[in-house]
Design an enzyme around this catalytic site. Structure first.
Site, mmCIF file in Angstrom:
data_model
loop_
_atom_site.group_PDB
_atom_site.id
_atom_site.type_symbol
_atom_site.label_atom_id
_atom_site.label_comp_id
_atom_site.label_asym_id
_atom_site.label_seq_id
_atom_site.Cartn_x
_atom_site.Cartn_y
_atom_site.Cartn_z
ATOM 1 N N ARG A 33 12.442 -1.840 10.461
ATOM 2 C CA ARG A 33 11.278 -1.382 11.216
ATOM 3 C C ARG A 33 11.078 -2.245 12.445
ATOM 4 O O ARG A 33 11.019 -3.467 12.359
ATOM 5 C CB ARG A 33 10.032 -1.474 10.318
ATOM 6 C CG ARG A 33 9.530 -0.131 9.884
ATOM 7 C CD ARG A 33 8.341 -0.263 9.002
ATOM 8 N NE ARG A 33 7.140 -0.685 9.704
ATOM 9 C CZ ARG A 33 5.915 -0.557 9.190
ATOM 10 N NH1 ARG A 33 5.767 -0.026 8.000
ATOM 11 N NH2 ARG A 33 4.870 -0.953 9.857
ATOM 12 N N LYS A 52 0.828 -1.212 0.000
ATOM 13 C CA LYS A 52 0.000 0.000 0.000
ATOM 14 C C LYS A 52 0.862 1.261 0.000
ATOM 15 O O LYS A 52 0.619 2.195 -0.759
ATOM 16 C CB LYS A 52 -0.918 0.047 1.241
ATOM 17 C CG LYS A 52 -1.818 -1.158 1.400
ATOM 18 C CD LYS A 52 -2.738 -1.008 2.621
ATOM 19 C CE LYS A 52 -2.020 -0.930 3.965
ATOM 20 N NZ LYS A 52 -1.365 -2.184 4.362
ATOM 21 N N ARG A 64 0.520 -8.833 13.781
ATOM 22 C CA ARG A 64 -0.111 -7.840 12.900
ATOM 23 C C ARG A 64 -1.007 -8.512 11.863
ATOM 24 O O ARG A 64 -2.062 -7.989 11.522
ATOM 25 C CB ARG A 64 0.968 -6.984 12.228
ATOM 26 C CG ARG A 64 1.582 -5.973 13.205
ATOM 27 C CD ARG A 64 2.879 -5.405 12.706
ATOM 28 N NE ARG A 64 2.723 -4.622 11.502
ATOM 29 C CZ ARG A 64 3.660 -4.498 10.562
ATOM 30 N NH1 ARG A 64 4.817 -5.130 10.675
ATOM 31 N NH2 ARG A 64 3.436 -3.749 9.522
ATOM 32 N N ARG A 112 11.633 -6.665 4.338
ATOM 33 C CA ARG A 112 11.573 -5.268 4.786
ATOM 34 C C ARG A 112 12.313 -5.091 6.108
ATOM 35 O O ARG A 112 12.936 -4.059 6.340
ATOM 36 C CB ARG A 112 10.112 -4.827 4.920
ATOM 37 C CG ARG A 112 9.978 -3.366 5.305
ATOM 38 C CD ARG A 112 8.593 -2.841 5.067
ATOM 39 N NE ARG A 112 7.677 -3.231 6.118
ATOM 40 C CZ ARG A 112 6.361 -2.986 6.089
ATOM 41 N NH1 ARG A 112 5.822 -2.384 5.065
ATOM 42 N NH2 ARG A 112 5.599 -3.337 7.080
ATOM 43 N N ARG A 161 -8.895 0.973 9.760
ATOM 44 C CA ARG A 161 -8.483 -0.405 10.061
ATOM 45 C C ARG A 161 -9.517 -1.120 10.911
ATOM 46 O O ARG A 161 -9.323 -2.298 11.222
ATOM 47 C CB ARG A 161 -7.156 -0.383 10.821
ATOM 48 C CG ARG A 161 -5.918 -0.622 9.969
ATOM 49 C CD ARG A 161 -4.741 -0.413 10.883
ATOM 50 N NE ARG A 161 -3.547 -1.126 10.545
ATOM 51 C CZ ARG A 161 -2.514 -0.606 9.886
ATOM 52 N NH1 ARG A 161 -2.594 0.608 9.403
ATOM 53 N NH2 ARG A 161 -1.423 -1.313 9.703
HETATM 54 P P1 AMP Z 1 1.482 0.496 9.149
HETATM 55 O O1 AMP Z 1 2.709 1.296 8.877
HETATM 56 O O2 AMP Z 1 0.260 1.015 8.426
HETATM 57 O O3 AMP Z 1 1.669 -0.979 8.925
HETATM 58 O O4 AMP Z 1 1.148 0.686 10.704
HETATM 59 C C1 AMP Z 1 2.082 0.300 11.687
HETATM 60 C C2 AMP Z 1 1.407 0.250 13.061
HETATM 61 O O5 AMP Z 1 0.862 1.535 13.369
HETATM 62 C C3 AMP Z 1 0.243 -0.714 13.180
HETATM 63 O O6 AMP Z 1 0.665 -2.026 13.488
HETATM 64 C C4 AMP Z 1 -0.531 -0.085 14.339
HETATM 65 O O7 AMP Z 1 0.105 -0.328 15.580
HETATM 66 C C5 AMP Z 1 -0.384 1.396 14.056
HETATM 67 N N1 AMP Z 1 -1.454 1.919 13.159
HETATM 68 C C6 AMP Z 1 -1.311 2.448 11.910
HETATM 69 N N2 AMP Z 1 -2.490 2.832 11.404
HETATM 70 C C7 AMP Z 1 -3.417 2.535 12.356
HETATM 71 C C8 AMP Z 1 -4.836 2.665 12.419
HETATM 72 N N3 AMP Z 1 -5.542 3.155 11.395
HETATM 73 N N4 AMP Z 1 -5.448 2.252 13.563
HETATM 74 C C9 AMP Z 1 -4.753 1.749 14.595
HETATM 75 N N5 AMP Z 1 -3.431 1.579 14.586
HETATM 76 C C10 AMP Z 1 -2.745 1.962 13.478
#
Ligand code: AMP
Length: 190
Positions: A136, A16, A147, A130, A91
């Site tokens: 990360r 994404k 996740r 990654r 989410r």
């Molecule tokens: P991402 O980079 O989108 O994979 O997000 C990394 C982490 O950020 C996730 O595992 C959550 O802990 C938090 N996070 C990101 N977006 C959201 C969201 N919309 N709602 C809740 N937690 C989020």
């Protein structure tokens, strides 16, 4: 592309972010990635970052009210007025409902939700790669597994939510970055 509000939806590792960054530039939309915003807040140890950190580190979702508040502020920034690609939000169903309200208040509507369809073995392969490349913290093996589980239980219900509202388009998320980008353009043109 005359869309103004597009959501990119899919599991962690689906691609994404890569696609959203490039297509936001191409279409003149703001790229709004809640994960990036949270990583910045955590790195800067702001109040929001401190609230988010324990959830983030475990691969859990940050509570809805925190993320919804953060997104609501972001959507009011001037660059979001021309339209946004939302990457990693919503989410949960509660976030999707909040998004509807936020957009309504701004006189906007959600145009399309692009679902990135990628198999689980491929996701695991990409997330492992990654971890090596980007380092990360939440790409550790245990956190990645969590996740994916969190995605399946809390985020996957959004597929039927948006299908019921005739917003969902599905794009095969395996293949080259360019081929996937072409598929997204085509899905949104149709
Ligand atoms: P991402 O980079 O989108 O994979 O997000 C990394 C982490 O950020 C996730 O595992 C959550 O802990 C938090 N996070 C990101 N977006 C959201 C969201 N919309 N709602 C809740 N937690 C989020």
């Amino acid at each position: 592309m005359s869309m103004r509000v597009v959501v990119f939806l899919g599991p962690p590792g689906a691609g994404k972010g890569t696609q959203a960054r490039e297509l936001a530039r191409e279409w003149g939309l703001a790229h709004v990635a809640t994960g990036d915003m949270l990583r910045e807040a955590i790195a800067a140890a702001t109040a929001l970052g401190r609230q988010a950190k324990t959830y983030y580190d475990r691969g859990e979702l940050v509570p809805d009210d925190v993320v919804i508040g953060m997104l609501g502020e972001r959507l009011q920034q001037p660059d979001a007025a021309d339209g946004v690609i939302l990457d990693g939000f919503p989410r949960t169903i509660a976030q999707a409902e909040a998004l509807e309200r936020l957009l309504k208040d701004l006189g906007q509507d959600l145009d399309r939700v692009v679902f990135f369809d990628v198999s689980e073995p491929e996701l695991l392969r990409r997330l492992t790669a990654r971890r090596a490349l980007e380092g990360r913290a939440d790409d550790s093996e245990a956190t990645v597994r969590n996740r994916l589980k969190v995605y399946a239980t809390q985020t996957e219900p959004l597929l039927s939510y948006y299908r019921d509202r005739s917003r969902l388009v599905t794009v095969g998320g395996e293949g080259s970055v360019d081929a996937i980008r072409g598929a997204i353009r085509q899905a949104l043109a149709g």
